[in-house]
Motif scaffolding. Structure first.
Motif, PDB file in Angstrom:
ATOM      1  N   GLY A  51      -0.837  -4.500   7.389  1.00  0.00           N
ATOM      2  CA  GLY A  51      -0.505  -3.567   6.314  1.00  0.00           C
ATOM      3  C   GLY A  51      -1.630  -3.262   5.339  1.00  0.00           C
ATOM      4  O   GLY A  51      -1.374  -2.777   4.245  1.00  0.00           O
ATOM      5  N   GLY A  52      -2.876  -3.538   5.714  1.00  0.00           N
ATOM      6  CA  GLY A  52      -3.988  -3.368   4.780  1.00  0.00           C
ATOM      7  C   GLY A  52      -4.417  -1.924   4.604  1.00  0.00           C
ATOM      8  O   GLY A  52      -4.237  -1.088   5.496  1.00  0.00           O
ATOM      9  N   ILE A  53      -4.993  -1.646   3.440  1.00  0.00           N
ATOM     10  CA  ILE A  53      -5.636  -0.358   3.192  1.00  0.00           C
ATOM     11  C   ILE A  53      -6.888  -0.608   2.369  1.00  0.00           C
ATOM     12  O   ILE A  53      -6.874  -1.363   1.403  1.00  0.00           O
ATOM     13  CB  ILE A  53      -4.699   0.639   2.489  1.00  0.00           C
ATOM     14  CG1 ILE A  53      -5.431   1.978   2.272  1.00  0.00           C
ATOM     15  CG2 ILE A  53      -4.138   0.090   1.186  1.00  0.00           C
ATOM     16  CD1 ILE A  53      -4.511   3.119   1.893  1.00  0.00           C
ATOM     17  N   GLN A  67      -9.150   6.937   1.104  1.00  0.00           N
ATOM     18  CA  GLN A  67      -8.986   7.337  -0.297  1.00  0.00           C
ATOM     19  C   GLN A  67      -7.748   8.217  -0.454  1.00  0.00           C
ATOM     20  O   GLN A  67      -6.943   8.031  -1.376  1.00  0.00           O
ATOM     21  CB  GLN A  67     -10.235   8.067  -0.796  1.00  0.00           C
ATOM     22  CG  GLN A  67     -11.400   7.147  -1.103  1.00  0.00           C
ATOM     23  CD  GLN A  67     -12.622   7.904  -1.593  1.00  0.00           C
ATOM     24  OE1 GLN A  67     -12.665   9.131  -1.555  1.00  0.00           O
ATOM     25  NE2 GLN A  67     -13.629   7.180  -2.029  1.00  0.00           N
ATOM     26  N   PHE A  68      -7.597   9.176   0.445  1.00  0.00           N
ATOM     27  CA  PHE A  68      -6.396  10.002   0.403  1.00  0.00           C
ATOM     28  C   PHE A  68      -5.160   9.158   0.669  1.00  0.00           C
ATOM     29  O   PHE A  68      -4.120   9.328   0.015  1.00  0.00           O
ATOM     30  CB  PHE A  68      -6.482  11.138   1.419  1.00  0.00           C
ATOM     31  CG  PHE A  68      -5.217  11.961   1.487  1.00  0.00           C
ATOM     32  CD1 PHE A  68      -4.932  12.879   0.498  1.00  0.00           C
ATOM     33  CD2 PHE A  68      -4.317  11.791   2.522  1.00  0.00           C
ATOM     34  CE1 PHE A  68      -3.757  13.633   0.540  1.00  0.00           C
ATOM     35  CE2 PHE A  68      -3.140  12.531   2.578  1.00  0.00           C
ATOM     36  CZ  PHE A  68      -2.866  13.460   1.583  1.00  0.00           C
ATOM     37  N   GLY A  69      -5.270   8.222   1.624  1.00  0.00           N
ATOM     38  CA  GLY A  69      -4.135   7.366   1.948  1.00  0.00           C
ATOM     39  C   GLY A  69      -3.667   6.554   0.756  1.00  0.00           C
ATOM     40  O   GLY A  69      -2.468   6.442   0.492  1.00  0.00           O
ATOM     41  N   ALA A  70      -4.602   5.983   0.009  1.00  0.00           N
ATOM     42  CA  ALA A  70      -4.239   5.178  -1.153  1.00  0.00           C
ATOM     43  C   ALA A  70      -3.555   6.030  -2.214  1.00  0.00           C
ATOM     44  O   ALA A  70      -2.545   5.628  -2.809  1.00  0.00           O
ATOM     45  CB  ALA A  70      -5.474   4.500  -1.730  1.00  0.00           C
ATOM     46  N   ALA A  71      -4.112   7.218  -2.474  1.00  0.00           N
ATOM     47  CA  ALA A  71      -3.506   8.108  -3.466  1.00  0.00           C
ATOM     48  C   ALA A  71      -2.103   8.523  -3.037  1.00  0.00           C
ATOM     49  O   ALA A  71      -1.176   8.591  -3.867  1.00  0.00           O
ATOM     50  CB  ALA A  71      -4.390   9.343  -3.666  1.00  0.00           C
ATOM     51  N   ASP A  78       6.864  10.626  -5.110  1.00  0.00           N
ATOM     52  CA  ASP A  78       6.818  12.080  -5.283  1.00  0.00           C
ATOM     53  C   ASP A  78       6.881  12.804  -3.943  1.00  0.00           C
ATOM     54  O   ASP A  78       7.429  13.906  -3.848  1.00  0.00           O
ATOM     55  CB  ASP A  78       5.535  12.492  -6.009  1.00  0.00           C
ATOM     56  CG  ASP A  78       5.449  11.917  -7.414  1.00  0.00           C
ATOM     57  OD1 ASP A  78       6.505  11.717  -8.036  1.00  0.00           O
ATOM     58  OD2 ASP A  78       4.321  11.654  -7.872  1.00  0.00           O
ATOM     59  N   HIS A  79       6.309  12.185  -2.914  1.00  0.00           N
ATOM     60  CA  HIS A  79       6.193  12.848  -1.617  1.00  0.00           C
ATOM     61  C   HIS A  79       7.366  12.560  -0.672  1.00  0.00           C
ATOM     62  O   HIS A  79       7.800  13.461   0.065  1.00  0.00           O
ATOM     63  CB  HIS A  79       4.904  12.416  -0.916  1.00  0.00           C
ATOM     64  CG  HIS A  79       3.655  12.679  -1.693  1.00  0.00           C
ATOM     65  ND1 HIS A  79       3.281  13.935  -2.099  1.00  0.00           N
ATOM     66  CD2 HIS A  79       2.686  11.834  -2.145  1.00  0.00           C
ATOM     67  CE1 HIS A  79       2.135  13.862  -2.768  1.00  0.00           C
ATOM     68  NE2 HIS A  79       1.761  12.593  -2.808  1.00  0.00           N
ATOM     69  N   VAL A 150      -9.873  -1.341  -6.664  1.00  0.00           N
ATOM     70  CA  VAL A 150      -9.029  -0.160  -6.839  1.00  0.00           C
ATOM     71  C   VAL A 150      -8.759   0.488  -5.481  1.00  0.00           C
ATOM     72  O   VAL A 150      -9.669   0.622  -4.647  1.00  0.00           O
ATOM     73  CB  VAL A 150      -9.707   0.865  -7.777  1.00  0.00           C
ATOM     74  CG1 VAL A 150      -8.826   2.105  -7.956  1.00  0.00           C
ATOM     75  CG2 VAL A 150     -10.014   0.236  -9.126  1.00  0.00           C
ATOM     76  N   ASN A 151      -7.502   0.863  -5.249  1.00  0.00           N
ATOM     77  CA  ASN A 151      -7.096   1.557  -4.018  1.00  0.00           C
ATOM     78  C   ASN A 151      -7.280   0.699  -2.771  1.00  0.00           C
ATOM     79  O   ASN A 151      -7.392   1.240  -1.659  1.00  0.00           O
ATOM     80  CB  ASN A 151      -7.854   2.880  -3.853  1.00  0.00           C
ATOM     81  CG  ASN A 151      -7.437   3.919  -4.862  1.00  0.00           C
ATOM     82  OD1 ASN A 151      -6.341   3.869  -5.403  1.00  0.00           O
ATOM     83  ND2 ASN A 151      -8.325   4.859  -5.149  1.00  0.00           N
ATOM     84  N   GLU A 152      -7.283  -0.608  -2.927  1.00  0.00           N
ATOM     85  CA  GLU A 152      -7.367  -1.513  -1.779  1.00  0.00           C
ATOM     86  C   GLU A 152      -6.331  -2.617  -1.944  1.00  0.00           C
ATOM     87  O   GLU A 152      -6.052  -3.069  -3.069  1.00  0.00           O
ATOM     88  CB  GLU A 152      -8.762  -2.118  -1.650  1.00  0.00           C
ATOM     89  CG  GLU A 152      -9.843  -1.086  -1.387  1.00  0.00           C
ATOM     90  CD  GLU A 152     -11.124  -1.701  -0.838  1.00  0.00           C
ATOM     91  OE1 GLU A 152     -11.891  -0.954  -0.218  1.00  0.00           O
ATOM     92  OE2 GLU A 152     -11.347  -2.917  -1.026  1.00  0.00           O
ATOM     93  N   GLY A 153      -5.789  -3.038  -0.821  1.00  0.00           N
ATOM     94  CA  GLY A 153      -4.779  -4.085  -0.832  1.00  0.00           C
ATOM     95  C   GLY A 153      -3.913  -3.970   0.404  1.00  0.00           C
ATOM     96  O   GLY A 153      -4.413  -3.695   1.493  1.00  0.00           O
TER      97      GLY A 153
END
Length: 391
Positions: A51-53, A67-71, A78-79, A150-153
């Motif tokens: 499940g990592g990003i 980067q798009f995936g994290a956002a 919302d999506h 940021v944006n990782e996890g």
């Protein structure tokens, strides 16, 4: 004879992301059918992944894709909400930590500089900084570490898959439980998708998002796809000593670990000559005993007294050429688009890949992120894009 404007072969996280983005695309008005042989996803790759990003890659496209995936994941409510109910993807923004000895410091530094140039918030840390930020870490043999705060996890893979699927169905996408056994084609066009049930679906466009079966599906159209099923193990262990602020950490030898609830999970990709094609789920504890546990005990002193709790196996759709996704129009077939060979990165890349596939179907070209370099042609002309950071 059934009919659908677009048939998506494979209803996992890539196929369902493509279905969602295509159904949401204002410029597309056609019908969409997803063929998935096992809607329980019991043996699918997504629910069995870690499940990592992350943005810590050596390939520019991979950095921008994630980067798009994290956002997207952060704004999933919302999506992907349906009837006002937003999915809980359980995103833990704890970061990734790549460690390097002196031998790997140059590559780690170059990769981190590229990531920063493309907007990632990765930090290059020396041993003293590593020790200060992560006091549970043994840094005696380390020269550097790259940390992405940021944006990782990581997130819950099954929740993202089901969120895409549920939203796609709410937008009118038709899911069929069946298995593709053949493709009817005339000249450079696939005209129909033949199913195990005996049905045939005539179609205008086919998307191959079939994971470890993608090479078989492509072969039905006479296409040689260098994607093979490679088995990976995830081992769950308990540590009685509690340590805090643990990112998904990758040792210089490739062993990785991260928290999972009250426990931890870990794994490693085997050497290429010890990594045969495999579709079974049989467990092998030799990697854990011979490599993973000694590495864990050396890197984190608190892990010297851990207890193995359980393990499971899953599969990578592994691109044997350069470990990067193959996305774009298939050779020889004008109305088939391929998205395969993610080599363990499919979950985190699924939002951007789904968006890209919807653009190819609707507009015939990429509209947001240009992924042209990742097309099939690179396999033919020898312009491979080798990803250094495969975990």
């Amino acid at each position: 004879m059934q009919q659908s404007d677009v048939v998506i072969i494979g209803g996992g996280v890539i196929g369902s992301s493509a279905a969602y983005f295509l159904a949401s695309q204002p410029g597309f008005q056609g019908s969409i059918t997803v063929i998935e042989k096992d809607p329980t996803y019991n043996e699918a790759a997504t629910p069995r992944s870690a499940g990592g990003i992350r943005q810590q890659y050596s390939t520019p496209e991979n950095i921008l894709i994630s980067q798009f995936g994290a956002a997207f994941i952060k704004a999933a409510g919302d999506h992907l909400a349906v009837d006002g109910e937003a999915p809980d993807l359980q995103f833990h923004e704890n970061g990734y930590l790549f460690l390097a000895t002196e031998a790997g410091k140059t590559v780690l530094t170059a990769n981190q500089q590229l990531q920063r140039q493309l907007g990632a918030a990765t930090e290059l840390l020396d041993p003293a900084q590593l020790q200060q930020k992560f006091p549970w870490l043994n840094t005696s043999d380390l020269a550097a570490g790259s940390f992405g705060p940021v944006n990782e996890g990581w997130l819950d893979p099954y929740s993202l898959l089901q969120a895409f699927r549920r939203k796609a169905r709410s937008l009118g996408v038709n899911y069929i439980k069946d298995e593709v056994v053949g493709l009817d084609h005339s000249g450079r066009q696939v005209t129909g998708v033949k199913l195990h049930s005996g049905a045939t679906i005539s179609c205008g466009m086919v998307l191959t998002c079939a994971g470890i079966q993608a090479a078989h599906i492509a072969g039905l159209a006479g296409i040689d796809l260098p994607v093979r099923p490679r088995k990976r193990y995830i081992y769950v262990f308990d540590c009685r000593d509690k340590i805090a602020r643990v990112p998904l950490t990758i040792d210089p030898n490739g062993v990785w670990f991260r928290p999972e609830g009250a426990n931890f999970i870990s794994g490693v990709s085997p050497a290429e000559d010890e990594d045969p094609d495999s579709t079974d789920f049989e467990l092998d504890y030799r990697l854990y005993e011979d490599l993973i546990w000694p590495t864990l005990a050396n890197r984190v002193p608190a892990f010297e007294a851990i207890k193995l709790v359980r393990a499971w196996a899953g599969h990578y759709d592994y691109n044997t050429m350069d470990q990067n996704v193959i996305i774009g129009r298939a050779p020889q077939i004008d109305n088939m688009i391929i998205a395969s060979g993610f080599s363990g990165h499919g979950l985190q890349q699924s939002p951007a890949i789904g968006r890209a596939l919807s653009e190819l179907v609707t507009f015939g070209s990429y509209q947001t992120l240009d992924l042209s370099r990742l097309g099939y042609d690179r396999l033919l002309n020898g312009q491979l894009i080798q990803e250094a950071n495969v975990v």
